[in-house]
Write an enzyme that holds these catalytic residues in place. Structure first.
Site, PDB file in Angstrom:
ATOM      1  N   SER A 128       0.804  -1.217   0.000  1.00  0.00           N
ATOM      2  CA  SER A 128       0.000   0.000   0.000  1.00  0.00           C
ATOM      3  C   SER A 128       0.840   1.272   0.000  1.00  0.00           C
ATOM      4  O   SER A 128       0.468   2.261  -0.631  1.00  0.00           O
ATOM      5  CB  SER A 128      -0.931   0.006   1.218  1.00  0.00           C
ATOM      6  OG  SER A 128      -0.181  -0.151   2.410  1.00  0.00           O
ATOM      7  N   LYS A 180      12.848  -0.826  -0.221  1.00  0.00           N
ATOM      8  CA  LYS A 180      11.431  -0.466  -0.243  1.00  0.00           C
ATOM      9  C   LYS A 180      11.330   0.997  -0.661  1.00  0.00           C
ATOM     10  O   LYS A 180      11.844   1.886   0.028  1.00  0.00           O
ATOM     11  CB  LYS A 180      10.782  -0.690   1.118  1.00  0.00           C
ATOM     12  CG  LYS A 180       9.284  -0.421   1.106  1.00  0.00           C
ATOM     13  CD  LYS A 180       8.541  -1.117   2.231  1.00  0.00           C
ATOM     14  CE  LYS A 180       8.837  -0.534   3.583  1.00  0.00           C
ATOM     15  NZ  LYS A 180       7.920  -1.043   4.625  1.00  0.00           N
ATOM     16  N   MET A 203      17.326  -2.703   3.367  1.00  0.00           N
ATOM     17  CA  MET A 203      17.442  -3.761   4.375  1.00  0.00           C
ATOM     18  C   MET A 203      17.961  -5.027   3.710  1.00  0.00           C
ATOM     19  O   MET A 203      18.059  -5.118   2.486  1.00  0.00           O
ATOM     20  CB  MET A 203      16.080  -4.018   5.033  1.00  0.00           C
ATOM     21  CG  MET A 203      14.975  -4.293   4.052  1.00  0.00           C
ATOM     22  SD  MET A 203      13.336  -4.254   4.823  1.00  0.00           S
ATOM     23  CE  MET A 203      12.301  -3.988   3.365  1.00  0.00           C
ATOM     24  N   ASP A 213       1.010  -4.879  11.498  1.00  0.00           N
ATOM     25  CA  ASP A 213       0.563  -5.100  10.112  1.00  0.00           C
ATOM     26  C   ASP A 213       0.768  -6.579   9.790  1.00  0.00           C
ATOM     27  O   ASP A 213       1.741  -6.954   9.139  1.00  0.00           O
ATOM     28  CB  ASP A 213       1.355  -4.225   9.147  1.00  0.00           C
ATOM     29  CG  ASP A 213       0.759  -4.248   7.734  1.00  0.00           C
ATOM     30  OD1 ASP A 213      -0.263  -4.946   7.538  1.00  0.00           O
ATOM     31  OD2 ASP A 213       1.294  -3.575   6.843  1.00  0.00           O
ATOM     32  N   ASN A 216       3.839 -10.415   5.066  1.00  0.00           N
ATOM     33  CA  ASN A 216       4.888  -9.961   5.982  1.00  0.00           C
ATOM     34  C   ASN A 216       5.509 -11.098   6.792  1.00  0.00           C
ATOM     35  O   ASN A 216       6.280 -10.846   7.718  1.00  0.00           O
ATOM     36  CB  ASN A 216       4.332  -8.895   6.930  1.00  0.00           C
ATOM     37  CG  ASN A 216       3.979  -7.612   6.193  1.00  0.00           C
ATOM     38  OD1 ASN A 216       4.489  -7.370   5.098  1.00  0.00           O
ATOM     39  ND2 ASN A 216       3.120  -6.805   6.773  1.00  0.00           N
ATOM     40  N   ASP A 243       8.459  -5.874   7.378  1.00  0.00           N
ATOM     41  CA  ASP A 243       7.616  -4.673   7.400  1.00  0.00           C
ATOM     42  C   ASP A 243       7.265  -4.215   8.809  1.00  0.00           C
ATOM     43  O   ASP A 243       6.282  -4.642   9.406  1.00  0.00           O
ATOM     44  CB  ASP A 243       6.331  -4.899   6.599  1.00  0.00           C
ATOM     45  CG  ASP A 243       5.662  -3.572   6.217  1.00  0.00           C
ATOM     46  OD1 ASP A 243       5.887  -2.567   6.926  1.00  0.00           O
ATOM     47  OD2 ASP A 243       4.926  -3.546   5.222  1.00  0.00           O
TER      48      ASP A 243
END
Length: 442
Positions: free
Chosen positions: A140, A158, A245, A290, A295, A309
């Site tokens: 998202s 990311k 990461m 989340d 994830n 995440d």
């Protein structure tokens, strides 16, 4: 990282006007669908006619398509709606909306280059030996690309969608208005406190330097637990809009539901996830909130779970977690008076609520806490808890009169984690001694 490539490619609408137009067009589409559904129901009545005519699978699919294209806070709220309203909205609606948990549309290469140039500056390519423009995941707030740094580090970058951070307030306000207009949220319920909390959390989630700190904090918190792996953040390549990461390998957590996976493996993984949930709440008072399936990765070679995440990371006060410890003890003991007392302390009930409304709220609390009140093994895969809680939620909606109120704002992201953890264990059909696990913290 999962190797599933995100579908579709579309430019992210970056202006507030552009995003509002997208959402307005969606509202128009759903209104037309609602009118057609209303006409169908007039011709052929069905047992579920009390449910709003907008809440159909076809409308949910349209909404999911639009929000996946918008990305940002609008899509994040759709993800939350699909998880947190599973006990109130029709199953067909939430099932169709659940597609938002998997992936968003991906940015075209030109937008990716634009973000990289703004964050790293001219000549950013010199930082990398290799950069793969095909994303390995799209969610998202941003999408993930694999890259190799000049010094050989294998990285996952990311990259945040352009315009997302600036559009959080307007996206949340517009989605709240849209959901109330469509009767997805009851108009009479004051959700201003929840919307303020959602905006606060999403602003933090859009700050990737803050997420890098969460990664390092969480790595320290679970350093004594060999069941989990958390990637390292690389500060030299991290900015507010790009998070660098470690690239992590593993299979999607859902792979454990497949043939050839023993029940013992499923049970061990489910137990690990439930143990972690209770440690987050009662010991760390820091929670990754989340719990999308994407994830979690599972490494079969060492039976470890990779956690990804940490943008949505909540911190709880000791007083807050103590209240949950107290109501958990009351639920396990079956002490109705104590359950109501602590439900009022947390904010689920008011002293002025009628006995009938209080009974409905307490019924839902007992339902959703079934795993911790069940002695021995709780079979997540065989449980019909979600359906029973949904029926109770619908009953409450249509019989609560003016007493219905939004849950306390500080519980929004905790609820999200509780629901997501249950769904993950149900997906892999785990059997877990949940009560034994929580008793260690009470």
């Amino acid at each position: 990282m999962s190797s599933n490539r995100p579908p579709r490619e579309s430019r992210v609408p970056t202006t507030r006007v552009g995003r509002l137009v997208k959402l307005g067009f969606t509202a128009g589409e759903l209104a037309i669908g609602g009118v057609l559904e209303g006409a169908r129901r007039v011709v052929r009545a069905t047992p579920d006619d009390a449910v709003n005519m907008f809440l159909t699978a076809a409308n949910a699919e349209k909404l999911a398509r639009r929000l996946a294209g918008m990305r940002g806070a609008a899509m994040k709220m759709g993800q939350m709606l699909s998880m947190e309203s599973a006990d109130i909205l029709p199953r067909e609606f939430t099932d169709a909306l659940a597609a938002l948990r998997d992936s968003a549309s991906r940015m075209p290469r030109s937008q990716v280059r634009g973000v990289l140039g703004r964050e790293y500056g001219k000549g950013w390519e010199a930082r990398f030996e290799h950069f793969d423009f095909e994303p390995i995941a799209a969610a998202s707030i941003g999408q993930v690309h694999r890259a190799t740094a000049r010094d050989g580090r294998d990285l996952a970058l990311k990259i945040q969608y352009p315009g997302v951070a600036k559009s959080i307030d307007s996206d949340v306000d517009n989605m709240a208005m849209f959901m109330q207009m469509a009767n997805i949220l009851p108009v009479e319920v004051d959700i201003s406190g929840i919307m303020t909390e959602v905006k606060r959390q999403l602003r933090e989630e859009a700050d990737y330097q803050a997420e890098a700190k969460h990664l390092e904090t969480y790595r320290r918190l679970i350093r004594d637990d060999p069941a989990f792996v958390v990637p390292r953040a690389h500060q030299d390549l991290t900015t507010r809009r790009i998070l660098a990461m470690d690239y992590m390998t593993g299979d999607p957590i859902e792979s454990l539901e497949g043939r050839g996976v023993t029940q013992a493996v499923r049970d061990r993984c489910g137990t690990k996830l439930q143990q972690l949930l209770f440690r987050e709440l009662f010991e760390f008072r820091t929670m990754q909130t989340d719990p999308n399936f994407a994830n979690y990765l599972y490494r079969s070679e060492d039976e470890r779970v990779v956690l990804l995440d940490f943008g949505s990371t909540a911190r709880f006060s000791k007083a807050f977690t103590q209240k949950y410890g107290k109501i958990s003890r009351a639920l396990i003991a079956g002490d109705t008076g104590a359950i109501r007392h602590y439900a009022e302390e947390i904010g689920y009930l008011r002293p002025t609520d009628s006995a009938e409304h209080a009974d409905r709220i307490l019924k839902i609390i007992r339902l959703v806490c079934e795993p911790i009140t069940t002695p021995g093994v709780y079979d997540f895969g065989a449980s019909d808890l979600v359906a029973r809680a949904r029926d109770a939620g619908i009953e409450m909606l249509f019989h609560s009169g003016g007493e219905l109120k939004a849950p306390p704002p500080e519980t929004v992201f905790l609820h999200r984690k509780l629901v997501g953890s249950f769904l993950a264990c149900a997906r892999i059909r785990a059997r877990v001694r949940v009560q034994d696990l929580i008793q260690r913290h009470l």
